[in-house]
Design an enzyme around this catalytic site. Structure first.
Site, PDB file in Angstrom:
ATOM      1  N   LYS A 243      11.242   7.150   4.217  1.00  0.00           N
ATOM      2  CA  LYS A 243      12.121   7.758   5.225  1.00  0.00           C
ATOM      3  C   LYS A 243      12.882   8.916   4.577  1.00  0.00           C
ATOM      4  O   LYS A 243      13.020  10.012   5.147  1.00  0.00           O
ATOM      5  CB  LYS A 243      13.126   6.729   5.756  1.00  0.00           C
ATOM      6  CG  LYS A 243      12.523   5.385   6.225  1.00  0.00           C
ATOM      7  CD  LYS A 243      13.589   4.420   6.728  1.00  0.00           C
ATOM      8  CE  LYS A 243      13.304   2.928   6.524  1.00  0.00           C
ATOM      9  NZ  LYS A 243      12.261   2.301   7.276  1.00  0.00           N
TER      10      LYS A 243
ATOM     11  N   SER B   8       8.421   3.121   1.786  1.00  0.00           N
ATOM     12  CA  SER B   8       9.325   2.381   2.649  1.00  0.00           C
ATOM     13  C   SER B   8      10.630   3.126   2.898  1.00  0.00           C
ATOM     14  O   SER B   8      10.599   4.260   3.371  1.00  0.00           O
ATOM     15  CB  SER B   8       9.569   1.007   2.031  1.00  0.00           C
ATOM     16  OG  SER B   8       9.940   0.111   3.033  1.00  0.00           O
TER      17      SER B   8
ATOM     18  N   TRP C 234       5.712  -5.061  10.516  1.00  0.00           N
ATOM     19  CA  TRP C 234       7.138  -4.742  10.645  1.00  0.00           C
ATOM     20  C   TRP C 234       7.347  -3.222  10.708  1.00  0.00           C
ATOM     21  O   TRP C 234       8.229  -2.726  11.383  1.00  0.00           O
ATOM     22  CB  TRP C 234       7.866  -5.368   9.450  1.00  0.00           C
ATOM     23  CG  TRP C 234       9.364  -5.227   9.383  1.00  0.00           C
ATOM     24  CD1 TRP C 234      10.076  -4.619   8.379  1.00  0.00           C
ATOM     25  CD2 TRP C 234      10.342  -5.723  10.299  1.00  0.00           C
ATOM     26  NE1 TRP C 234      11.419  -4.717   8.618  1.00  0.00           N
ATOM     27  CE2 TRP C 234      11.615  -5.388   9.796  1.00  0.00           C
ATOM     28  CE3 TRP C 234      10.265  -6.421  11.518  1.00  0.00           C
ATOM     29  CZ2 TRP C 234      12.805  -5.720  10.445  1.00  0.00           C
ATOM     30  CZ3 TRP C 234      11.455  -6.755  12.163  1.00  0.00           C
ATOM     31  CH2 TRP C 234      12.709  -6.408  11.629  1.00  0.00           C
TER      32      TRP C 234
ATOM     33  N   HIS D 285       2.867  -4.623   2.535  1.00  0.00           N
ATOM     34  CA  HIS D 285       3.866  -3.567   2.414  1.00  0.00           C
ATOM     35  C   HIS D 285       4.110  -3.260   0.934  1.00  0.00           C
ATOM     36  O   HIS D 285       4.786  -4.013   0.241  1.00  0.00           O
ATOM     37  CB  HIS D 285       5.149  -4.085   3.070  1.00  0.00           C
ATOM     38  CG  HIS D 285       6.278  -3.108   3.073  1.00  0.00           C
ATOM     39  ND1 HIS D 285       6.292  -1.980   3.859  1.00  0.00           N
ATOM     40  CD2 HIS D 285       7.451  -3.093   2.392  1.00  0.00           C
ATOM     41  CE1 HIS D 285       7.418  -1.324   3.667  1.00  0.00           C
ATOM     42  NE2 HIS D 285       8.141  -1.966   2.776  1.00  0.00           N
TER      43      HIS D 285
HETATM   44  C1  GTR Z   1      12.887  -3.522   5.010  1.00  0.00           C
HETATM   45  C2  GTR Z   1      13.337  -2.582   6.090  1.00  0.00           C
HETATM   46  C3  GTR Z   1      12.309  -1.505   6.274  1.00  0.00           C
HETATM   47  C4  GTR Z   1      11.829  -0.918   4.958  1.00  0.00           C
HETATM   48  C5  GTR Z   1      11.796  -1.920   3.817  1.00  0.00           C
HETATM   49  C6  GTR Z   1      11.730  -1.333   2.398  1.00  0.00           C
HETATM   50  O1  GTR Z   1      13.708  -4.613   4.847  1.00  0.00           O
HETATM   51  O2  GTR Z   1      13.507  -3.319   7.274  1.00  0.00           O
HETATM   52  O3  GTR Z   1      12.816  -0.509   7.128  1.00  0.00           O
HETATM   53  O4  GTR Z   1      12.555   0.198   4.605  1.00  0.00           O
HETATM   54  O5  GTR Z   1      12.858  -2.776   3.822  1.00  0.00           O
HETATM   55  O6  GTR Z   1      12.399  -0.370   2.061  1.00  0.00           O
HETATM   56  O7  GTR Z   1      10.988  -1.928   1.601  1.00  0.00           O
END
Ligand code: GTR
Length: 409
Positions: free
Chosen positions: A250, A246, A337, A389
């Site tokens: 990045k 996540s 998302w 996720h």
């Molecule tokens: C979310 C965010 C994502 C992702 C995620 C994470 O809230 O919108 O971009 O990075 O967190 O890091 O689990």
């Protein structure tokens, strides 16, 4: 309140393919001035630096050079960790001459080894002591805990499900991690905490519009840690896979782009600002990410809120910056998302750079594979795992398989 913003943004988001705006992706092999890139030399000397600079000044922000006074100390070492299968080390990376400013790298090295081993290296969300129940991992010092602004100490081992240390040891891989808050805390504090203030010019109180945000700081710290790994004879520094889930995905992609010593890059559900194409504007958008996480990117990135088409690049070119190194992009079916299809397409559209410039196979697919069907033939691997996720055992199994393919031939 954080959760409220997220819920608001997520409820406003578009999730329908048919509502995606029309877009043309920039061609990674065409310079901003219109000239075409045909050779490795042109790529290395012209286009790669141009793209790197654009991502740097318009998105992640410029980070400083490695500090000249950077030094390391092995704080603890236990050759008999995890019931004897691993050697555990905790190493501090000091950023200035004094021993005041540092972050701590936690490292496990398999005891069953002959010579230096390959390494998986990534950030953690809640503290080094949360990745395992191993009682030998130090808690952050009281000063550090104060710096992190924790309401309470996260319990030991709470994130262990995401960190298959034993499995990695069995397969002959070392593992290293840093708590990302030890580098820069993950909230909008106007860059008062964390590493940024150490590098302000005289009279400076905030990074300039094109200077590093939090994600760039995390990536920069991983690159600093690489300097330590180069001094550790147990680690094969030509076989370091930088990975992240996540937001850390990045950071892993940006670390791989800016530091070519990372030999493999793994993006797990990195989504918007990671592997997902921005121009699709589906799920999380640039505007949404800048609103919820104003500290992640540099200020210039806000110019592109709801103006994805004016971006001088898109995320497939971040993948292209990793070429010819092996990259693994992974998504999850319930993670709309993060735009799984946009993550996949980034690999597809980075492929011409792998093929035409490096003669390597990139991501050899036009259509997304069915769920739980990894594509690992080329230098760009992809899978979409069923589920949410997260980074799971399934994902890790694929990463080890992919690393075996590249590091054990
Ligand atoms: C979310 C965010 C994502 C992702 C995620 C994470 O809230 O919108 O971009 O990075 O967190 O890091 O689990």
């Amino acid at each position: 309140p954080k959760d409220t913003i997220f819920r608001y943004l997520a409820s406003k988001a578009n999730y329908e393919e048919e509502n995606i705006p029309n877009y043309d992706l920039p061609n990674p092999l065409i310079m901003k001035n219109g000239s075409t890139i045909n050779t490795l030399k042109q790529w290395n000397q012209k286009r790669r630096p141009e793209l790197l600079r654009l991502f740097e000044t318009e998105m992640f922000g410029k980070a400083p050079k490695h500090p000249k006074d950077m030094h390391f100390k092995i704080l603890t070492e236990d050759k008999n960790a995890l019931g004897g299968i691993a050697t555990r080390k905790e190493v501090s990376v000091y950023l200035t001459k004094s021993d005041k400013h540092y972050f701590t790298v936690l490292i496990y090295i398999p005891n069953k080894r002959s010579g230096a081993v390959p390494l998986f290296f990534g950030l953690n969300f809640k503290g080094n002591h949360t990745i395992s129940l191993d009682p030998g991992i130090s808690y952050p010092t009281p000063e550090k805990q104060k710096e992190f602004l924790w309401k309470r100490l996260p319990p030991r081992g709470i994130a262990a499900a995401r960190w298959p240390i034993e499995m990695l040891m069995e397969n002959g891989y070392a593992l290293a991690t840093i708590y990302r808050g030890d580098i820069d805390p993950d909230f909008d504090d106007a860059f008062k905490n964390g590493v940024h203030p150490l590098f302000y010019k005289k009279g400076q109180h905030h990074p300039a519009n094109d200077e590093w945000g939090t994600i760039a700081a995390w990536a920069w710290a991983m690159s600093c840690a690489m300097n330590y790994f180069e001094t550790d004879k147990d680690i094969n520094t030509s076989q370091v896979a930088v990975f992240g889930h996540s937001r850390h995905g990045k950071a892993a992609l940006w670390a791989g782009a800016t530091d070519q010593r990372f030999a493999m890059i793994i993006s797990n559900c990195s989504g918007c600002g990671g592997a997902a194409l921005s121009r699709r504007a589906i799920g999380e958008t640039i505007q949404a990410i800048n609103q919820q996480f104003p500290h992640w990117f540099c200020r210039n990135f806000r110019k592109y809120n709801s103006k994805e088409n004016t971006l001088p690049f898109d995320q497939h070119e971040l993948i292209a910056l990793l070429a010819p190194r092996p990259v693994y992009i992974a998504s999850a079916t319930e993670d709309q998302w993060a735009d799984p299809k946009g993550e996949f397409l980034s690999g597809v559209h980075a492929t011409p750079v792998y093929e035409f410039i490096f003669g390597a196979k990139g991501l050899d697919a036009k259509e997304m594979p069915p769920s739980d069907t990894p594509l690992q033939d080329g230098s760009i691997a992809y899978h979409i795992r069923s589920g949410r996720h997260d980074i799971t055992q399934y994902d890790w199994k694929q990463y080890v398989k992919f690393a075996d393919k590249w590091f054990r031939k």
